[in-house]
Motif scaffolding. Structure first.
Motif, PDB file in Angstrom:
ATOM      1  N   GLU A 145    -127.607  12.859 134.059  1.00 28.96           N
ATOM      2  CA  GLU A 145    -127.584  14.306 133.548  1.00 28.96           C
ATOM      3  C   GLU A 145    -126.563  14.317 132.547  1.00 28.96           C
ATOM      4  OE1 GLU A 145    -129.612  16.233 134.828  1.00 28.96           O
ATOM      5  OE2 GLU A 145    -130.199  14.941 136.167  1.00 28.96           O
ATOM      6  N   GLU A 146    -126.141  15.216 131.762  1.00 31.48           N
ATOM      7  CA  GLU A 146    -125.086  15.490 130.581  1.00 31.48           C
ATOM      8  C   GLU A 146    -123.895  15.477 130.966  1.00 31.48           C
ATOM      9  OE1 GLU A 146    -125.653  19.598 131.620  1.00 31.48           O
ATOM     10  OE2 GLU A 146    -126.898  17.691 131.645  1.00 31.48           O
ATOM     11  N   ASN A 147    -123.669  15.656 132.189  1.00 30.91           N
ATOM     12  CA  ASN A 147    -122.147  15.637 132.624  1.00 30.91           C
ATOM     13  C   ASN A 147    -121.646  14.348 133.008  1.00 30.91           C
ATOM     14  OD1 ASN A 147    -123.767  15.924 134.993  1.00 30.91           O
ATOM     15  ND2 ASN A 147    -121.907  16.086 136.180  1.00 30.91           N
ATOM     16  N   ALA A 148    -120.285  14.212 132.885  1.00 34.30           N
ATOM     17  CA  ALA A 148    -119.520  12.883 133.287  1.00 34.30           C
ATOM     18  C   ALA A 148    -119.001  12.994 134.748  1.00 34.30           C
ATOM     19  CB  ALA A 148    -118.535  12.608 132.479  1.00 34.30           C
ATOM     20  N   GLY A 149    -119.009  14.321 135.023  1.00 36.43           N
ATOM     21  CA  GLY A 149    -118.663  14.215 136.838  1.00 36.43           C
ATOM     22  C   GLY A 149    -118.323  15.777 137.045  1.00 36.43           C
ATOM     23  N   ALA A 150    -117.204  16.033 137.739  1.00 34.80           N
ATOM     24  CA  ALA A 150    -117.146  17.465 138.292  1.00 34.80           C
ATOM     25  C   ALA A 150    -115.524  17.441 138.757  1.00 34.80           C
ATOM     26  CB  ALA A 150    -117.901  17.632 139.532  1.00 34.80           C
ATOM     27  N   TRP A 151    -115.178  18.581 138.753  1.00 32.83           N
ATOM     28  CA  TRP A 151    -113.674  18.982 139.582  1.00 32.83           C
ATOM     29  C   TRP A 151    -113.927  19.660 140.770  1.00 32.83           C
ATOM     30  CZ3 TRP A 151    -110.459  18.424 135.367  1.00 32.83           C
ATOM     31  CH2 TRP A 151    -110.769  18.634 134.122  1.00 32.83           C
ATOM     32  N   VAL A 152    -112.847  19.304 141.551  1.00 35.19           N
ATOM     33  CA  VAL A 152    -112.338  20.084 142.705  1.00 35.19           C
ATOM     34  C   VAL A 152    -111.117  20.810 142.892  1.00 35.19           C
ATOM     35  CG1 VAL A 152    -112.252  19.735 145.152  1.00 35.19           C
ATOM     36  CG2 VAL A 152    -113.959  18.522 144.041  1.00 35.19           C
ATOM     37  N   GLU A 153    -111.039  21.673 143.226  1.00 33.03           N
ATOM     38  CA  GLU A 153    -109.960  22.558 143.248  1.00 33.03           C
ATOM     39  C   GLU A 153    -109.645  23.295 144.712  1.00 33.03           C
ATOM     40  OE1 GLU A 153    -109.920  25.248 139.730  1.00 33.03           O
ATOM     41  OE2 GLU A 153    -111.026  26.692 141.009  1.00 33.03           O
ATOM     42  N   PRO A 154    -108.426  23.810 144.909  1.00 34.71           N
ATOM     43  CA  PRO A 154    -108.437  24.318 146.260  1.00 34.71           C
ATOM     44  C   PRO A 154    -109.401  25.547 146.585  1.00 34.71           C
ATOM     45  CG  PRO A 154    -106.156  23.996 145.352  1.00 34.71           C
ATOM     46  CD  PRO A 154    -107.210  23.720 144.247  1.00 34.71           C
ATOM     47  N   GLY A 155    -109.981  26.453 145.656  1.00 34.29           N
ATOM     48  CA  GLY A 155    -110.966  27.266 145.584  1.00 34.29           C
ATOM     49  C   GLY A 155    -112.354  26.825 145.448  1.00 34.29           C
ATOM     50  N   THR A 156    -112.485  25.793 145.458  1.00 32.82           N
ATOM     51  CA  THR A 156    -113.935  25.308 145.242  1.00 32.82           C
ATOM     52  C   THR A 156    -114.731  25.805 146.389  1.00 32.82           C
ATOM     53  OG1 THR A 156    -113.401  23.320 144.045  1.00 32.82           O
ATOM     54  CG2 THR A 156    -115.614  23.329 145.033  1.00 32.82           C
ATOM     55  N   LEU A 157    -114.743  25.536 147.724  1.00 33.44           N
ATOM     56  CA  LEU A 157    -115.483  25.966 148.773  1.00 33.44           C
ATOM     57  C   LEU A 157    -115.564  27.439 148.767  1.00 33.44           C
ATOM     58  CD1 LEU A 157    -114.603  23.627 151.765  1.00 33.44           C
ATOM     59  CD2 LEU A 157    -116.590  23.561 149.971  1.00 33.44           C
ATOM     60  N   GLN A 204    -107.926  22.651 151.084  1.00 37.64           N
ATOM     61  CA  GLN A 204    -106.541  22.301 151.101  1.00 37.64           C
ATOM     62  C   GLN A 204    -105.683  22.649 149.768  1.00 37.64           C
ATOM     63  OE1 GLN A 204    -104.635  20.559 153.544  1.00 37.64           O
ATOM     64  NE2 GLN A 204    -102.780  21.304 151.876  1.00 37.64           N
ATOM     65  N   ALA A 205    -104.587  23.377 149.956  1.00 38.31           N
ATOM     66  CA  ALA A 205    -103.835  24.010 149.110  1.00 38.31           C
ATOM     67  C   ALA A 205    -102.863  22.913 148.355  1.00 38.31           C
ATOM     68  CB  ALA A 205    -102.666  24.883 149.419  1.00 38.31           C
ATOM     69  N   GLY A 206    -102.822  22.975 147.235  1.00 37.79           N
ATOM     70  CA  GLY A 206    -102.114  22.035 146.234  1.00 37.79           C
ATOM     71  C   GLY A 206    -102.786  20.559 145.801  1.00 37.79           C
ATOM     72  N   VAL A 207    -104.189  20.737 146.199  1.00 36.51           N
ATOM     73  CA  VAL A 207    -104.947  19.499 145.501  1.00 36.51           C
ATOM     74  C   VAL A 207    -105.871  19.949 144.563  1.00 36.51           C
ATOM     75  CG1 VAL A 207    -106.231  17.639 146.516  1.00 36.51           C
ATOM     76  CG2 VAL A 207    -104.378  18.515 147.771  1.00 36.51           C
ATOM     77  N   TRP A 208    -105.959  19.329 143.328  1.00 38.69           N
ATOM     78  CA  TRP A 208    -107.131  19.344 142.338  1.00 38.69           C
ATOM     79  C   TRP A 208    -107.642  17.711 142.250  1.00 38.69           C
ATOM     80  CZ3 TRP A 208    -102.915  22.511 142.786  1.00 38.69           C
ATOM     81  CH2 TRP A 208    -103.081  23.711 142.465  1.00 38.69           C
ATOM     82  N   ALA A 209    -108.777  17.755 141.757  1.00 38.12           N
ATOM     83  CA  ALA A 209    -109.417  16.310 141.672  1.00 38.12           C
ATOM     84  C   ALA A 209    -110.452  16.541 140.441  1.00 38.12           C
ATOM     85  CB  ALA A 209    -110.028  15.897 142.735  1.00 38.12           C
ATOM     86  N   LEU A 210    -110.548  15.408 139.871  1.00 37.95           N
ATOM     87  CA  LEU A 210    -111.521  14.993 138.955  1.00 37.95           C
ATOM     88  C   LEU A 210    -111.911  13.776 139.156  1.00 37.95           C
ATOM     89  CD1 LEU A 210    -111.465  15.179 134.890  1.00 37.95           C
ATOM     90  CD2 LEU A 210    -111.980  13.274 135.999  1.00 37.95           C
ATOM     91  N   ALA A 211    -113.433  13.527 139.011  1.00 38.82           N
ATOM     92  CA  ALA A 211    -114.289  12.419 139.360  1.00 38.82           C
ATOM     93  C   ALA A 211    -115.266  12.430 138.131  1.00 38.82           C
ATOM     94  CB  ALA A 211    -114.768  12.066 140.567  1.00 38.82           C
ATOM     95  N   ALA A 212    -115.162  11.262 137.451  1.00 34.77           N
ATOM     96  CA  ALA A 212    -116.157  11.237 136.154  1.00 34.77           C
ATOM     97  C   ALA A 212    -116.456   9.705 135.877  1.00 34.77           C
ATOM     98  CB  ALA A 212    -115.496  11.819 135.060  1.00 34.77           C
ATOM     99  N   ASP A 213    -117.395   9.325 135.377  1.00 35.32           N
ATOM    100  CA  ASP A 213    -117.967   8.108 135.078  1.00 35.32           C
ATOM    101  C   ASP A 213    -117.174   8.080 133.486  1.00 35.32           C
ATOM    102  OD1 ASP A 213    -119.365   5.617 134.074  1.00 35.32           O
ATOM    103  OD2 ASP A 213    -120.674   6.122 135.792  1.00 35.32           O
ATOM    104  N   THR A 214    -116.580   6.941 133.368  1.00 35.11           N
ATOM    105  CA  THR A 214    -115.891   6.578 131.929  1.00 35.11           C
ATOM    106  C   THR A 214    -116.948   6.411 130.969  1.00 35.11           C
ATOM    107  OG1 THR A 214    -115.676   4.244 132.684  1.00 35.11           O
ATOM    108  CG2 THR A 214    -113.671   5.587 133.010  1.00 35.11           C
ATOM    109  N   ASP A 215    -118.458   6.474 131.072  1.00 34.68           N
ATOM    110  CA  ASP A 215    -119.393   6.250 129.772  1.00 34.68           C
ATOM    111  C   ASP A 215    -119.431   7.720 129.528  1.00 34.68           C
ATOM    112  OD1 ASP A 215    -120.829   7.166 132.013  1.00 34.68           O
ATOM    113  OD2 ASP A 215    -122.440   5.458 131.471  1.00 34.68           O
ATOM    114  N   GLY A 216    -119.131   8.719 130.326  1.00 36.39           N
ATOM    115  CA  GLY A 216    -119.483  10.248 129.881  1.00 36.39           C
ATOM    116  C   GLY A 216    -120.826  10.619 130.474  1.00 36.39           C
ATOM    117  N   ILE A 217    -121.440   9.790 131.283  1.00 30.01           N
ATOM    118  CA  ILE A 217    -122.620  10.281 131.882  1.00 30.01           C
ATOM    119  C   ILE A 217    -122.678   9.737 133.522  1.00 30.01           C
ATOM    120  CG2 ILE A 217    -125.094  10.221 131.786  1.00 30.01           C
ATOM    121  CD1 ILE A 217    -124.044  11.201 129.388  1.00 30.01           C
ATOM    122  N   ASP A 218    -122.824  10.937 134.391  1.00 29.20           N
ATOM    123  CA  ASP A 218    -122.979  10.593 135.754  1.00 29.20           C
ATOM    124  C   ASP A 218    -124.321  10.570 136.041  1.00 29.20           C
ATOM    125  OD1 ASP A 218    -121.872  10.389 138.145  1.00 29.20           O
ATOM    126  OD2 ASP A 218    -121.839  12.576 138.612  1.00 29.20           O
ATOM    127  N   GLY A 219    -125.024   9.536 136.389  1.00 29.81           N
ATOM    128  CA  GLY A 219    -126.241   9.481 136.699  1.00 29.81           C
ATOM    129  C   GLY A 219    -127.331   9.809 135.360  1.00 29.81           C
TER     130      GLY A 219
END
Length: 438
Positions: free
Chosen positions: A378-390, A361-376
């Motif tokens: 691993e070393e990442n807090a979360g991930a990005w999604v943007e119109p070109g992700t797929l 979908q054009a015009g939609v960006w997203a960030l989802a992350a855990d506020t402790d800085g660790i998702d599960g």
């Protein structure tokens, strides 16, 4: 702090909102108003959680210089913040494993129980509690070994059980959770300072409520174990059936005169992010700070809402930011034949479901992350999604459905270079999700 331009720099702008949410939950910004006066006797500080090290430092910085102060808190490995210059250490900080407990957490829990023995009514126990404390403060009930607790914890984490269900079981299989730590502190006064990481901000759920009453029962724990087909040793099963592992209940004299002060909550952090978005000239909408459910399905629901806003300007007017928090779950699926088990956490799996449903979908960006800085784990807090992700993924031969089948959000977004990596933040108010619709 000046916000990046949301149109020219959508990723940086969403990261700006994330950091605004995290700053609002930092212990040093929130503790002073909730500290009690020093008692006639001793002040013993105990606690557990991902924010434990930062909470201990906040107390050390704010406690009257001449008043006695000592104690011990346990936090996750690598989650102790750097010590500010000139700040004397009066509270010991021990690091242990999360989300699966280990021997270091067991030893720390035993020492915490020892520290509160022999106190008087003139003494004060200051208990610092934050998310993650359930795994870090581990002291198995009689009949359970540490290995048993590790196995049960892993099974709960993989089952799709929500945080209330998991912590109900943990409380009844522990000698320190579910109000039992408060009982050990008697007759001292107990003041609990807590940072909420759970939907509804229920202090009996945060870190399995070691210093607060527990309304759940052995029968509840048995029902949850049965629902998710998790086995416990036969003597422990029998003890649960007989009610022998019951926790202290609301109304118990154990808790008379005790205080619980909530110093930071998910809603406060979402409001801080919304304020930062509005300061940049955007509309900002908070859906809820209590969202639960399967991460991928919650992602699909967010995608439907974002598409409606992008395509029809309903129910919100764009440009806008849509925010939500809470604690979603991931049910670990059986691995398809010939595939390897994936890696990732709730935020990443949310992003997989979101990207799949957005369909570029054009015009939609997203960030989802855990506020402790660790998702599960691993070393990442979360991930990005943007119109070109797929499209970028498909160009590399990556099908999002395959990664969902393997619960491999980390692998998907790592190959795209779209992991959000912040390092430990030294606080924890759980999931943070922000969708930017332009």
């Amino acid at each position: 702090m000046t916000a990046p331009d949301p149109i020219a720099q959508p990723r940086q702008f969403l990261e700006h909102l994330y950091h605004a949410a995290v700053r609002r939950a930092l212990p040093l910004h929130n503790t002073a108003a909730h500290l009690p006066q020093p008692p006639k006797g001793r002040t013993v500080v105990i606690g557990a959680g991902k924010a434990g090290g930062a909470m201990a430092q906040a107390v050390e910085a704010l406690w009257p210089a001449g008043a006695p102060l000592s104690g011990l808190v346990v936090t996750r490995y690598h989650h102790t913040p750097p010590r500010p210059a000139g700040l004397a250490q009066r509270i010991e900080v021990i690091e242990a494993s999360h989300p699966v407990p280990d021997a270091a957490g067991l030893a720390a829990s035993q020492r915490i129980l020892q520290l509160v023995q022999g106190l008087t009514k003139d003494d004060l126990v200051l208990c610092l509690i934050s998310g993650g404390g359930s795994a870090l403060l581990t002291l198995p009930a009689e009949g359970l070994t540490l290995e048993d607790k590790q196995r049960i914890n892993k099974a709960l984490l993989a089952s799709g059980a929500n945080i209330g269900e998991m912590n109900c079981v943990r409380k009844h299989l522990s000698r320190i959770k579910g109000g039992r730590l408060a009982a050990a502190c008697a007759p001292a006064q107990v003041v609990t300072l807590t940072i909420s990481d759970v939907p509804g901000d229920d202090p009996s759920v945060i870190a399995s409520g070691p210093t607060v009453p527990d309304a759940t029962t052995c029968a509840d724990a048995l029902s949850i174990l049965k629902r998710y087909r998790i086995e416990v040793p036969a003597p422990v099963q029998a003890a649960l059936e007989q009610g022998a592992l019951e926790t202290p209940k609301p109304g118990s004299p154990i808790f008379q005169g005790h205080q619980v002060n909530m110093i930071a909550t998910p809603q406060q952090s979402l409001e801080a992010a919304a304020e930062a978005a509005r300061a940049a000239g955007l509309n900002a909408y908070i859906l809820s700070d209590e969202m639960e459910g399967e991460s991928r399905e919650v992602g699909k629901v967010h995608a439907a809402l974002a598409r409606a806003v992008a395509q029809h300007g309903q129910p919100f007017a764009k440009p806008c930011v849509i925010l939500s928090g809470g604690e979603t779950t991931v049910t670990v699926r059986p691995v398809p034949a010939g595939e390897q088990r994936g890696k990732g956490g709730r935020a990443g799996e949310f992003c997989l479901g979101l990207a799949l449903a957005l369909q570029g979908q054009a015009g939609v960006w997203a960030l989802a992350a855990d506020t402790d800085g660790i998702d599960g784990m691993e070393e990442n807090a979360g991930a990005w999604v943007e119109p070109g992700t797929l499209a970028r993924a498909q160009a590399q031969g990556m099908k999002v459905e395959r990664y969902l089948d393997r619960n491999d959000a980390y692998g998907y977004f790592q190959l795209l270079g779209d992991l959000v990596v912040t390092g430990p933040t030294h606080t924890n108010v759980n999931d943070f999700r922000a969708l930017l619709v332009l």
